[in-house]
Design an enzyme around this catalytic site. Sequence first.
Site, PDB file in Angstrom:
ATOM      1  N   HIS A 108      -2.922  11.092   0.763  1.00 53.83           N
ATOM      2  CA  HIS A 108      -2.396  10.839   2.102  1.00 53.83           C
ATOM      3  C   HIS A 108      -1.792  12.145   2.621  1.00 53.83           C
ATOM      4  O   HIS A 108      -0.586  12.252   2.839  1.00 53.83           O
ATOM      5  CB  HIS A 108      -1.362   9.707   2.073  1.00 53.83           C
ATOM      6  CG  HIS A 108      -1.100   9.096   3.417  1.00 53.83           C
ATOM      7  ND1 HIS A 108      -1.207   7.739   3.652  1.00 53.83           N
ATOM      8  CD2 HIS A 108      -0.747   9.645   4.597  1.00 53.83           C
ATOM      9  CE1 HIS A 108      -0.909   7.485   4.924  1.00 53.83           C
ATOM     10  NE2 HIS A 108      -0.618   8.638   5.510  1.00 53.83           N
TER      11      HIS A 108
ATOM     12  N   TYR B 126      -4.100   1.551  15.905  1.00 55.10           N
ATOM     13  CA  TYR B 126      -2.833   1.406  16.606  1.00 55.10           C
ATOM     14  C   TYR B 126      -3.000   1.156  18.101  1.00 55.10           C
ATOM     15  O   TYR B 126      -2.248   0.400  18.688  1.00 55.10           O
ATOM     16  CB  TYR B 126      -2.000   2.684  16.433  1.00 55.10           C
ATOM     17  CG  TYR B 126      -1.469   2.911  15.039  1.00 55.10           C
ATOM     18  CD1 TYR B 126      -0.182   2.524  14.695  1.00 55.10           C
ATOM     19  CD2 TYR B 126      -2.249   3.531  14.061  1.00 55.10           C
ATOM     20  CE1 TYR B 126       0.325   2.744  13.417  1.00 55.10           C
ATOM     21  CE2 TYR B 126      -1.756   3.747  12.787  1.00 55.10           C
ATOM     22  CZ  TYR B 126      -0.468   3.356  12.471  1.00 55.10           C
ATOM     23  OH  TYR B 126       0.019   3.566  11.197  1.00 55.10           O
TER      24      TYR B 126
ATOM     25  N   GLU C 158      -3.430   0.001   8.228  1.00 57.54           N
ATOM     26  CA  GLU C 158      -2.227   0.372   8.989  1.00 57.54           C
ATOM     27  C   GLU C 158      -2.332  -0.211  10.382  1.00 57.54           C
ATOM     28  O   GLU C 158      -3.394  -0.162  11.009  1.00 57.54           O
ATOM     29  CB  GLU C 158      -2.071   1.893   9.125  1.00 57.54           C
ATOM     30  CG  GLU C 158      -1.634   2.617   7.881  1.00 57.54           C
ATOM     31  CD  GLU C 158      -1.498   4.125   8.105  1.00 57.54           C
ATOM     32  OE1 GLU C 158      -1.209   4.558   9.248  1.00 57.54           O
ATOM     33  OE2 GLU C 158      -1.683   4.876   7.128  1.00 57.54           O
TER      34      GLU C 158
ATOM     35  N   ARG D 203       0.852  -1.188   0.000  1.00 62.48           N
ATOM     36  CA  ARG D 203       0.000   0.000   0.000  1.00 62.48           C
ATOM     37  C   ARG D 203       0.888   1.239   0.000  1.00 62.48           C
ATOM     38  O   ARG D 203       1.704   1.413   0.906  1.00 62.48           O
ATOM     39  CB  ARG D 203      -0.906   0.007   1.244  1.00 62.48           C
ATOM     40  CG  ARG D 203      -1.772   1.249   1.285  1.00 62.48           C
ATOM     41  CD  ARG D 203      -2.609   1.370   2.556  1.00 62.48           C
ATOM     42  NE  ARG D 203      -3.164   2.714   2.601  1.00 62.48           N
ATOM     43  CZ  ARG D 203      -3.220   3.494   3.672  1.00 62.48           C
ATOM     44  NH1 ARG D 203      -2.806   3.042   4.845  1.00 62.48           N
ATOM     45  NH2 ARG D 203      -3.722   4.700   3.596  1.00 62.48           N
TER      46      ARG D 203
ATOM     47  N   ASN E 152      -7.210   2.018   9.950  1.00 62.35           N
ATOM     48  CA  ASN E 152      -5.902   2.236  10.569  1.00 62.35           C
ATOM     49  C   ASN E 152      -6.106   2.213  12.079  1.00 62.35           C
ATOM     50  O   ASN E 152      -6.848   3.040  12.616  1.00 62.35           O
ATOM     51  CB  ASN E 152      -5.319   3.582  10.142  1.00 62.35           C
ATOM     52  CG  ASN E 152      -4.958   3.619   8.668  1.00 62.35           C
ATOM     53  OD1 ASN E 152      -5.045   2.613   7.973  1.00 62.35           O
ATOM     54  ND2 ASN E 152      -4.559   4.785   8.191  1.00 62.35           N
TER      55      ASN E 152
ATOM     56  N   GLU F  66      -7.399   8.605   6.296  1.00 63.31           N
ATOM     57  CA  GLU F  66      -7.671   9.261   7.587  1.00 63.31           C
ATOM     58  C   GLU F  66      -8.156  10.712   7.439  1.00 63.31           C
ATOM     59  O   GLU F  66      -7.491  11.648   7.873  1.00 63.31           O
ATOM     60  CB  GLU F  66      -6.435   9.223   8.477  1.00 63.31           C
ATOM     61  CG  GLU F  66      -6.011   7.824   8.863  1.00 63.31           C
ATOM     62  CD  GLU F  66      -4.826   7.808   9.839  1.00 63.31           C
ATOM     63  OE1 GLU F  66      -4.320   8.895  10.203  1.00 63.31           O
ATOM     64  OE2 GLU F  66      -4.426   6.716  10.246  1.00 63.31           O
TER      65      GLU F  66
END
Length: 495
Positions: A144, A323, A393, A99, A321, A190
Amino acid sequence: MVKKDEFLRENGEIENGSVKGQVSRSDFPPNFVFGVATSAYQIEGACKEGGRGPSIWDAFSQTEGKIIDKCNGNVAVDHYHRYMEDVDLIAKLGFDAYRFSISWSRIFPDGLGTKVNENGITFYNNIINALLERGIQPYVTLYHWDLPLHLHESMGGWLNKKIIEYFAVYADTCFASFGDRVKNWITINEPLQTAVNGYDTAIFAPGRRENTLVEPFLVAHHQILSHAAAVSIYRSKYKDKQGGQVGLVVDCEWAEANSDKTEDKSAAARRLDFQLGWFLHPLYYGDYPEVMRERLGDQLPKFSEEDKKYLLHSLDFIGLNQYTSRFISHVTESTEESYYYKSQAMERIVEWEDGQAIGEKAASEWLYVVPWGLQKCLNYISQKYATPIYVTENGMDDEDNDTVPLDVMLDDKLRVRYFKEYLASVAQAMKDGADVRGYFAWSLLDNFEWAQGYTKRFGLVFVDYKNGLTRHPKSSAYWFSRFLKAGENKKGKEE
Protein backbone atom coordinates in the site's frame (compact mmCIF):
# COMPACT_ATOMS: atom_id res chain seq x y z
CA MET A 1 -24.58 18.35 -20.78
CA VAL A 2 -26.39 15.96 -18.50
CA LYS A 3 -29.82 17.04 -17.27
CA LYS A 4 -30.21 15.92 -13.69
CA ASP A 5 -33.92 15.05 -13.52
CA GLU A 6 -33.88 13.26 -16.86
CA PHE A 7 -30.74 11.30 -15.95
CA LEU A 8 -32.14 10.19 -12.61
CA ARG A 9 -35.43 9.10 -14.16
CA GLU A 10 -33.65 7.11 -16.86
CA ASN A 11 -31.58 5.34 -14.23
CA GLY A 12 -34.66 3.77 -12.71
CA GLU A 13 -33.89 3.06 -9.11
CA ILE A 14 -32.03 6.33 -8.71
CA GLU A 15 -33.83 9.29 -7.18
CA ASN A 16 -32.46 12.66 -6.00
CA GLY A 17 -28.91 11.56 -6.69
CA SER A 18 -29.12 8.43 -4.57
CA VAL A 19 -30.48 4.93 -4.80
CA LYS A 20 -34.11 4.74 -3.68
CA GLY A 21 -35.12 3.29 -0.38
CA GLN A 22 -33.52 2.22 2.84
CA VAL A 23 -30.80 -0.39 3.14
CA SER A 24 -30.51 -3.15 5.73
CA ARG A 25 -28.23 -6.09 6.44
CA SER A 26 -30.94 -8.35 5.03
CA ASP A 27 -30.38 -6.80 1.58
CA PHE A 28 -27.09 -8.74 1.46
CA PRO A 29 -26.48 -12.50 1.61
CA PRO A 30 -25.62 -13.98 5.04
CA ASN A 31 -22.03 -14.71 3.93
CA PHE A 32 -21.46 -11.17 2.56
CA VAL A 33 -18.35 -9.71 4.23
CA PHE A 34 -18.51 -6.35 6.01
CA GLY A 35 -15.21 -4.86 7.10
CA VAL A 36 -13.16 -1.76 7.74
CA ALA A 37 -9.86 -0.87 6.11
CA THR A 38 -6.57 0.88 6.94
CA SER A 39 -3.00 0.98 5.64
CA ALA A 40 0.31 0.59 7.44
CA TYR A 41 1.97 3.97 6.87
CA GLN A 42 -1.23 5.84 7.67
CA ILE A 43 -1.78 4.30 11.11
CA GLU A 44 1.19 2.36 12.49
CA GLY A 45 3.77 4.97 13.45
CA ALA A 46 6.76 3.47 15.30
CA CYS A 47 8.79 4.33 12.22
CA LYS A 48 12.12 3.39 13.81
CA GLU A 49 10.93 0.66 16.18
CA GLY A 50 10.95 -3.10 15.90
CA GLY A 51 13.65 -3.17 13.22
CA ARG A 52 11.57 -1.35 10.59
CA GLY A 53 13.52 0.24 7.74
CA PRO A 54 12.57 3.57 6.15
CA SER A 55 10.10 3.73 3.26
CA ILE A 56 9.72 6.22 0.43
CA TRP A 57 6.88 7.85 2.42
CA ASP A 58 9.22 8.50 5.36
CA ALA A 59 11.52 10.41 3.03
CA PHE A 60 8.74 12.13 1.06
CA SER A 61 6.78 13.29 4.12
CA GLN A 62 9.89 14.87 5.57
CA THR A 63 10.66 16.81 2.39
CA GLU A 64 9.76 20.49 2.63
CA GLY A 65 6.51 21.44 0.91
CA LYS A 66 5.23 17.92 0.20
CA ILE A 67 2.69 17.54 3.06
CA ILE A 68 0.12 20.30 3.54
CA ASP A 69 0.44 20.51 7.35
CA LYS A 70 4.17 19.65 7.41
CA CYS A 71 3.41 16.43 9.33
CA ASN A 72 4.47 12.82 8.74
CA GLY A 73 3.67 9.24 9.72
CA ASN A 74 6.43 8.85 12.32
CA VAL A 75 3.82 8.34 15.03
CA ALA A 76 0.63 8.45 12.92
CA VAL A 77 -2.13 7.17 15.25
CA ASP A 78 0.26 4.79 17.03
CA HIS A 79 -1.50 1.60 15.94
CA TYR A 80 1.83 -0.21 16.43
CA HIS A 81 1.40 0.13 20.20
CA ARG A 82 -2.42 0.29 20.29
CA TYR A 83 -3.43 -2.47 17.89
CA MET A 84 -5.23 -4.44 20.61
CA GLU A 85 -7.43 -1.44 21.40
CA ASP A 86 -8.16 -0.99 17.68
CA VAL A 87 -8.94 -4.68 17.12
CA ASP A 88 -11.31 -4.53 20.10
CA LEU A 89 -13.04 -1.55 18.49
CA ILE A 90 -13.55 -3.48 15.24
CA ALA A 91 -15.05 -6.36 17.22
CA LYS A 92 -17.32 -4.13 19.32
CA LEU A 93 -18.69 -2.43 16.22
CA GLY A 94 -19.62 -5.82 14.78
CA PHE A 95 -17.47 -5.99 11.65
CA ASP A 96 -16.44 -9.46 10.52
CA ALA A 97 -13.34 -8.49 8.50
CA TYR A 98 -10.40 -6.11 8.67
CA ARG A 99 -8.34 -5.08 5.68
CA PHE A 100 -4.88 -3.84 6.61
CA SER A 101 -1.52 -3.65 4.88
CA ILE A 102 1.88 -5.03 5.80
CA SER A 103 4.80 -2.63 5.71
CA TRP A 104 7.38 -4.22 3.39
CA SER A 105 10.22 -2.52 5.31
CA ARG A 106 9.02 -4.11 8.59
CA ILE A 107 9.58 -7.53 7.02
CA PHE A 108 12.72 -6.68 5.02
CA PRO A 109 14.15 -3.34 6.24
CA ASP A 110 16.14 -2.84 3.03
CA GLY A 111 13.53 -4.51 0.80
CA LEU A 112 16.06 -6.96 -0.63
CA GLY A 113 14.77 -10.13 0.98
CA THR A 114 18.10 -11.28 2.35
CA LYS A 115 17.31 -11.14 6.09
CA VAL A 116 13.84 -11.36 7.60
CA ASN A 117 13.09 -8.98 10.48
CA GLU A 118 11.53 -11.33 13.03
CA ASN A 119 10.11 -8.42 15.05
CA GLY A 120 8.03 -7.44 12.04
CA ILE A 121 6.77 -11.00 11.60
CA THR A 122 5.81 -11.10 15.29
CA PHE A 123 3.94 -7.78 15.10
CA TYR A 124 1.73 -8.90 12.21
CA ASN A 125 1.27 -12.36 13.74
CA ASN A 126 -0.03 -10.65 16.88
CA ILE A 127 -2.55 -8.61 14.87
CA ILE A 128 -3.71 -11.63 12.86
CA ASN A 129 -4.12 -13.76 15.99
CA ALA A 130 -5.98 -11.00 17.86
CA LEU A 131 -8.39 -10.65 14.91
CA LEU A 132 -9.06 -14.37 14.65
CA GLU A 133 -9.64 -14.67 18.40
CA ARG A 134 -12.48 -12.19 17.96
CA GLY A 135 -13.93 -13.84 14.87
CA ILE A 136 -12.62 -11.16 12.48
CA GLN A 137 -11.15 -12.32 9.15
CA PRO A 138 -7.89 -10.62 8.07
CA TYR A 139 -7.71 -9.30 4.49
CA VAL A 140 -4.06 -8.49 3.97
CA THR A 141 -2.59 -6.05 1.43
CA LEU A 142 1.08 -6.63 0.63
CA TYR A 143 1.79 -3.23 -0.89
CA HIS A 144 0.00 0.00 0.00
CA TRP A 145 2.47 2.55 -1.41
CA ASP A 146 5.26 2.33 1.22
CA LEU A 147 8.18 0.94 -0.80
CA PRO A 148 11.37 0.34 1.21
CA LEU A 149 13.50 3.45 0.66
CA HIS A 150 16.63 1.41 -0.04
CA LEU A 151 15.01 -0.16 -3.11
CA HIS A 152 14.18 3.26 -4.51
CA GLU A 153 17.57 4.80 -3.79
CA SER A 154 19.74 1.84 -4.80
CA MET A 155 18.02 0.63 -7.97
CA GLY A 156 15.16 2.96 -8.88
CA GLY A 157 12.37 1.02 -7.15
CA TRP A 158 9.40 0.41 -9.43
CA LEU A 159 11.35 1.74 -12.43
CA ASN A 160 13.67 -1.27 -12.38
CA LYS A 161 12.49 -4.67 -13.60
CA LYS A 162 14.41 -6.34 -10.75
CA ILE A 163 11.70 -5.08 -8.40
CA ILE A 164 9.55 -8.00 -9.59
CA GLU A 165 12.01 -10.48 -8.03
CA TYR A 166 12.19 -8.55 -4.76
CA PHE A 167 8.42 -8.26 -4.52
CA ALA A 168 8.09 -11.99 -5.21
CA VAL A 169 10.48 -12.84 -2.34
CA TYR A 170 8.57 -10.48 -0.01
CA ALA A 171 5.21 -11.99 -1.03
CA ASP A 172 6.57 -15.54 -0.61
CA THR A 173 7.77 -14.68 2.90
CA CYS A 174 4.36 -13.27 3.87
CA PHE A 175 2.49 -16.28 2.46
CA ALA A 176 4.82 -18.62 4.36
CA SER A 177 4.61 -16.66 7.62
CA PHE A 178 0.91 -15.77 7.74
CA GLY A 179 -0.91 -17.86 5.13
CA ASP A 180 -1.89 -20.63 7.53
CA ARG A 181 -4.35 -18.06 8.98
CA VAL A 182 -4.72 -15.38 6.27
CA LYS A 183 -6.99 -16.62 3.48
CA ASN A 184 -7.56 -13.35 1.62
CA TRP A 185 -4.59 -11.60 0.03
CA ILE A 186 -4.28 -8.40 -2.00
CA THR A 187 -1.00 -7.95 -3.82
CA ILE A 188 -1.00 -4.21 -4.63
CA ASN A 189 -3.30 -1.36 -3.69
CA GLU A 190 -4.22 1.13 -6.43
CA PRO A 191 -1.21 0.71 -8.74
CA LEU A 192 -2.59 3.63 -10.77
CA GLN A 193 -1.98 6.05 -7.89
CA THR A 194 1.61 4.89 -7.43
CA ALA A 195 2.25 5.25 -11.16
CA VAL A 196 0.53 8.60 -11.77
CA ASN A 197 0.84 10.44 -8.47
CA GLY A 198 4.30 9.05 -7.75
CA TYR A 199 5.87 9.51 -11.22
CA ASP A 200 3.74 12.06 -13.12
CA THR A 201 1.94 14.59 -10.91
CA ALA A 202 4.56 13.91 -8.19
CA ILE A 203 2.12 14.63 -5.35
CA PHE A 204 2.85 11.21 -3.78
CA ALA A 205 6.10 9.44 -2.92
CA PRO A 206 8.60 9.21 -4.44
CA GLY A 207 7.56 12.50 -6.04
CA ARG A 208 9.26 12.14 -9.43
CA ARG A 209 8.54 14.17 -12.58
CA GLU A 210 11.64 13.22 -14.54
CA ASN A 211 10.07 11.62 -17.60
CA THR A 212 6.28 11.63 -17.44
CA LEU A 213 6.00 10.21 -20.99
CA VAL A 214 7.62 6.94 -19.92
CA GLU A 215 8.04 6.45 -16.17
CA PRO A 216 4.38 6.16 -15.03
CA PHE A 217 3.76 3.45 -17.63
CA LEU A 218 6.93 1.56 -16.74
CA VAL A 219 6.01 1.68 -13.04
CA ALA A 220 2.53 0.36 -13.82
CA HIS A 221 4.03 -2.40 -15.99
CA HIS A 222 6.33 -3.61 -13.23
CA GLN A 223 3.51 -3.53 -10.67
CA ILE A 224 1.33 -5.70 -12.94
CA LEU A 225 4.16 -8.20 -13.43
CA SER A 226 4.92 -8.17 -9.70
CA HIS A 227 1.29 -9.00 -8.98
CA ALA A 228 1.40 -11.90 -11.45
CA ALA A 229 4.68 -13.20 -9.97
CA ALA A 230 3.20 -13.21 -6.44
CA VAL A 231 0.06 -15.02 -7.60
CA SER A 232 2.15 -17.62 -9.41
CA ILE A 233 4.11 -18.29 -6.20
CA TYR A 234 0.92 -18.54 -4.14
CA ARG A 235 -0.75 -20.95 -6.53
CA SER A 236 2.30 -23.18 -7.00
CA LYS A 237 3.49 -23.31 -3.37
CA TYR A 238 0.67 -22.43 -1.00
CA LYS A 239 -2.84 -22.58 -2.42
CA ASP A 240 -3.35 -26.36 -2.10
CA LYS A 241 -2.35 -26.33 1.56
CA GLN A 242 -3.64 -22.93 2.64
CA GLY A 243 -6.75 -22.66 0.48
CA GLY A 244 -6.74 -18.87 0.15
CA GLN A 245 -7.39 -16.41 -2.66
CA VAL A 246 -5.38 -13.54 -4.12
CA GLY A 247 -6.67 -10.36 -5.75
CA LEU A 248 -5.58 -6.93 -6.96
CA VAL A 249 -7.13 -3.62 -5.86
CA VAL A 250 -7.89 -1.03 -8.53
CA ASP A 251 -9.48 2.37 -8.09
CA CYS A 252 -12.04 4.08 -10.27
CA GLU A 253 -13.69 7.48 -10.36
CA TRP A 254 -16.80 6.45 -12.32
CA ALA A 255 -16.87 8.13 -15.77
CA GLU A 256 -20.34 9.07 -17.04
CA ALA A 257 -20.64 10.53 -20.56
CA ASN A 258 -21.64 14.20 -20.33
CA SER A 259 -23.99 13.92 -23.32
CA ASP A 260 -25.39 11.45 -25.84
CA LYS A 261 -22.78 12.56 -28.38
CA THR A 262 -20.66 9.69 -29.68
CA GLU A 263 -17.46 11.58 -28.91
CA ASP A 264 -18.44 12.04 -25.24
CA LYS A 265 -19.45 8.39 -24.91
CA SER A 266 -16.10 7.39 -26.42
CA ALA A 267 -14.29 9.72 -24.03
CA ALA A 268 -16.06 8.17 -21.01
CA ALA A 269 -15.23 4.66 -22.25
CA ARG A 270 -11.61 5.74 -22.83
CA ARG A 271 -11.44 7.17 -19.31
CA LEU A 272 -12.53 3.80 -17.85
CA ASP A 273 -9.95 1.95 -19.93
CA PHE A 274 -7.23 4.30 -18.67
CA GLN A 275 -8.32 3.63 -15.07
CA LEU A 276 -9.49 0.01 -14.90
CA GLY A 277 -8.41 -1.47 -18.21
CA TRP A 278 -4.80 -0.36 -17.69
CA PHE A 279 -4.49 -2.96 -14.91
CA LEU A 280 -7.28 -5.47 -15.52
CA HIS A 281 -6.98 -5.92 -19.29
CA PRO A 282 -3.51 -7.52 -19.09
CA LEU A 283 -4.80 -10.02 -16.51
CA TYR A 284 -7.81 -11.01 -18.62
CA TYR A 285 -6.65 -10.47 -22.20
CA GLY A 286 -2.85 -10.45 -21.99
CA ASP A 287 -2.33 -6.83 -23.06
CA TYR A 288 -3.25 -3.23 -22.40
CA PRO A 289 -6.51 -1.83 -23.81
CA GLU A 290 -6.37 -1.04 -27.49
CA VAL A 291 -7.19 2.63 -26.89
CA MET A 292 -4.12 2.98 -24.66
CA ARG A 293 -1.90 1.37 -27.32
CA GLU A 294 -3.36 3.77 -29.93
CA ARG A 295 -2.81 6.88 -27.84
CA LEU A 296 0.49 6.05 -26.16
CA GLY A 297 2.25 3.97 -28.81
CA ASP A 298 5.78 2.95 -27.82
CA GLN A 299 5.52 4.76 -24.48
CA LEU A 300 3.49 1.78 -23.31
CA PRO A 301 5.79 -1.19 -22.51
CA LYS A 302 5.19 -4.53 -24.19
CA PHE A 303 4.47 -7.87 -22.53
CA SER A 304 6.54 -10.83 -23.74
CA GLU A 305 4.86 -14.14 -24.53
CA GLU A 306 6.37 -15.47 -21.29
CA ASP A 307 4.86 -12.53 -19.36
CA LYS A 308 1.44 -13.30 -20.79
CA LYS A 309 1.51 -16.87 -19.44
CA TYR A 310 1.88 -15.46 -15.92
CA LEU A 311 -0.58 -12.64 -16.45
CA LEU A 312 -3.63 -14.40 -17.81
CA HIS A 313 -6.23 -15.13 -15.11
CA SER A 314 -3.77 -14.31 -12.35
CA LEU A 315 -6.38 -13.13 -9.88
CA ASP A 316 -9.19 -14.68 -7.88
CA PHE A 317 -11.06 -11.45 -7.23
CA ILE A 318 -11.02 -7.75 -8.03
CA GLY A 319 -10.85 -5.27 -5.18
CA LEU A 320 -12.48 -1.95 -6.07
CA ASN A 321 -11.75 1.32 -4.27
CA GLN A 322 -14.52 3.72 -5.26
CA TYR A 323 -15.34 7.09 -3.73
CA THR A 324 -16.72 9.48 -6.32
CA SER A 325 -17.67 10.09 -9.97
CA ARG A 326 -17.37 12.59 -12.83
CA PHE A 327 -19.12 13.50 -16.06
CA ILE A 328 -16.75 13.19 -19.03
CA SER A 329 -16.58 15.29 -22.21
CA HIS A 330 -14.27 14.80 -25.17
CA VAL A 331 -11.79 17.60 -25.81
CA THR A 332 -9.29 18.00 -28.63
CA GLU A 333 -6.88 20.03 -26.49
CA SER A 334 -6.67 19.07 -22.83
CA THR A 335 -5.69 21.69 -20.25
CA GLU A 336 -4.40 19.00 -17.87
CA GLU A 337 -0.76 19.33 -16.80
CA SER A 338 -0.37 15.62 -16.17
CA TYR A 339 0.60 13.64 -19.26
CA TYR A 340 -1.52 10.69 -18.12
CA TYR A 341 -4.64 12.87 -18.00
CA LYS A 342 -3.75 14.91 -21.08
CA SER A 343 -3.36 11.75 -23.20
CA GLN A 344 -6.98 10.79 -22.48
CA ALA A 345 -8.35 13.84 -24.40
CA MET A 346 -11.19 14.37 -21.99
CA GLU A 347 -12.51 16.85 -19.46
CA ARG A 348 -13.81 15.78 -16.04
CA ILE A 349 -16.91 17.72 -15.03
CA VAL A 350 -18.45 18.00 -11.56
CA GLU A 351 -21.73 19.76 -12.42
CA TRP A 352 -25.11 18.93 -13.90
CA GLU A 353 -26.42 21.02 -16.77
CA ASP A 354 -28.01 23.53 -14.37
CA GLY A 355 -24.70 24.17 -12.61
CA GLN A 356 -25.62 22.14 -9.53
CA ALA A 357 -22.76 20.03 -8.15
CA ILE A 358 -22.77 16.34 -9.12
CA GLY A 359 -23.18 15.55 -5.41
CA GLU A 360 -22.60 16.99 -1.96
CA LYS A 361 -18.98 17.97 -1.38
CA ALA A 362 -16.82 16.19 1.19
CA ALA A 363 -13.66 17.82 2.61
CA SER A 364 -11.25 16.71 -0.14
CA GLU A 365 -11.51 18.83 -3.26
CA TRP A 366 -11.90 15.72 -5.44
CA LEU A 367 -14.61 13.99 -3.40
CA TYR A 368 -18.31 14.46 -4.20
CA VAL A 369 -21.02 12.17 -2.84
CA VAL A 370 -22.30 10.28 -5.92
CA PRO A 371 -23.73 6.91 -4.84
CA TRP A 372 -25.11 5.94 -8.26
CA GLY A 373 -21.53 5.91 -9.59
CA LEU A 374 -20.65 2.90 -7.45
CA GLN A 375 -23.56 0.87 -8.84
CA LYS A 376 -22.52 1.70 -12.39
CA CYS A 377 -18.88 0.90 -11.65
CA LEU A 378 -19.70 -2.51 -10.16
CA ASN A 379 -21.97 -3.37 -13.09
CA TYR A 380 -19.29 -2.31 -15.58
CA ILE A 381 -16.57 -4.45 -13.95
CA SER A 382 -18.96 -7.38 -13.59
CA GLN A 383 -19.92 -7.29 -17.27
CA LYS A 384 -16.42 -6.67 -18.63
CA TYR A 385 -14.29 -8.87 -16.37
CA ALA A 386 -16.73 -11.34 -14.72
CA THR A 387 -14.83 -12.01 -11.51
CA PRO A 388 -15.97 -11.79 -7.88
CA ILE A 389 -15.63 -8.22 -6.61
CA TYR A 390 -14.99 -6.80 -3.16
CA VAL A 391 -15.50 -3.09 -2.52
CA THR A 392 -12.20 -2.71 -0.69
CA GLU A 393 -12.49 1.02 0.07
CA ASN A 394 -15.42 3.41 0.18
CA GLY A 395 -15.86 6.46 2.36
CA MET A 396 -15.65 10.23 2.71
CA ASP A 397 -13.77 12.81 4.73
CA ASP A 398 -14.43 15.77 7.00
CA GLU A 399 -12.11 18.73 7.43
CA ASP A 400 -10.07 18.62 10.62
CA ASN A 401 -11.12 21.59 12.75
CA ASP A 402 -9.93 21.88 16.34
CA THR A 403 -12.20 24.88 16.98
CA VAL A 404 -15.29 22.67 16.61
CA PRO A 405 -16.50 20.91 19.79
CA LEU A 406 -15.84 17.18 19.94
CA ASP A 407 -19.52 16.23 20.05
CA VAL A 408 -20.10 18.12 16.79
CA MET A 409 -17.15 16.39 15.09
CA LEU A 410 -18.49 13.02 16.24
CA ASP A 411 -21.98 13.62 14.83
CA ASP A 412 -20.99 12.96 11.20
CA LYS A 413 -24.44 13.03 9.58
CA LEU A 414 -23.17 13.32 6.00
CA ARG A 415 -20.94 10.26 6.43
CA VAL A 416 -23.89 8.26 7.76
CA ARG A 417 -25.90 9.28 4.69
CA TYR A 418 -22.93 8.48 2.44
CA PHE A 419 -22.66 4.93 3.74
CA LYS A 420 -26.42 4.31 3.60
CA GLU A 421 -26.65 5.47 -0.01
CA TYR A 422 -23.48 3.80 -1.26
CA LEU A 423 -24.43 0.50 0.41
CA ALA A 424 -27.85 0.73 -1.22
CA SER A 425 -25.98 1.19 -4.50
CA VAL A 426 -23.98 -1.99 -3.85
CA ALA A 427 -27.19 -3.89 -3.07
CA GLN A 428 -28.73 -2.62 -6.30
CA ALA A 429 -25.68 -3.70 -8.34
CA MET A 430 -26.02 -7.18 -6.85
CA LYS A 431 -29.68 -7.25 -7.90
CA ASP A 432 -28.45 -6.28 -11.37
CA GLY A 433 -26.26 -9.39 -11.34
CA ALA A 434 -22.88 -8.15 -10.11
CA ASP A 435 -21.02 -10.78 -8.07
CA VAL A 436 -20.05 -8.61 -5.09
CA ARG A 437 -18.77 -10.57 -2.08
CA GLY A 438 -17.87 -7.89 0.46
CA TYR A 439 -17.61 -4.21 1.42
CA PHE A 440 -14.92 -2.40 3.44
CA ALA A 441 -15.49 1.08 4.82
CA TRP A 442 -12.57 3.49 4.61
CA SER A 443 -11.38 4.06 7.18
CA LEU A 444 -11.48 2.54 10.65
CA LEU A 445 -9.57 5.51 12.10
CA ASP A 446 -8.80 9.10 11.27
CA ASN A 447 -5.18 8.92 10.14
CA PHE A 448 -2.29 10.35 8.13
CA GLU A 449 -3.99 11.18 4.85
CA TRP A 450 -0.92 11.18 2.56
CA ALA A 451 -0.20 14.62 1.05
CA GLN A 452 -3.09 16.08 3.09
CA GLY A 453 -1.41 15.09 6.36
CA TYR A 454 -3.83 15.20 9.28
CA THR A 455 -6.07 17.89 7.75
CA LYS A 456 -8.67 15.37 6.51
CA ARG A 457 -10.58 12.83 8.60
CA PHE A 458 -11.92 9.69 6.89
CA GLY A 459 -12.41 7.63 10.05
CA LEU A 460 -15.46 5.94 11.50
CA VAL A 461 -13.52 6.54 14.72
CA PHE A 462 -12.30 10.03 15.64
CA VAL A 463 -8.68 10.21 16.80
CA ASP A 464 -7.93 13.13 19.13
CA TYR A 465 -4.51 14.26 17.92
CA LYS A 466 -4.22 16.85 20.69
CA ASN A 467 -5.10 14.54 23.60
CA GLY A 468 -3.10 11.33 23.55
CA LEU A 469 -4.59 9.94 20.32
CA THR A 470 -7.74 8.90 22.19
CA ARG A 471 -10.27 7.03 20.03
CA HIS A 472 -13.93 8.17 19.93
CA PRO A 473 -16.41 6.31 17.68
CA LYS A 474 -18.46 8.68 15.49
CA SER A 475 -22.17 8.47 14.69
CA SER A 476 -21.22 6.58 11.51
CA ALA A 477 -19.50 3.87 13.59
CA TYR A 478 -22.63 3.44 15.70
CA TRP A 479 -24.80 3.43 12.57
CA PHE A 480 -22.72 0.60 11.13
CA SER A 481 -22.91 -1.27 14.42
CA ARG A 482 -26.73 -1.08 14.44
CA PHE A 483 -26.86 -1.99 10.74
CA LEU A 484 -24.70 -5.10 11.26
CA LYS A 485 -26.28 -6.22 14.50
CA ALA A 486 -29.81 -5.84 13.11
CA GLY A 487 -28.77 -8.45 10.55
CA GLU A 488 -27.56 -10.75 13.33
CA ASN A 489 -30.76 -10.33 15.31
CA LYS A 490 -33.04 -10.44 12.27
CA LYS A 491 -34.71 -7.24 13.37
CA GLY A 492 -35.62 -6.31 9.82
CA LYS A 493 -35.09 -2.95 8.18
CA GLU A 494 -32.54 -0.55 9.57
CA GLU A 495 -33.96 2.93 10.01
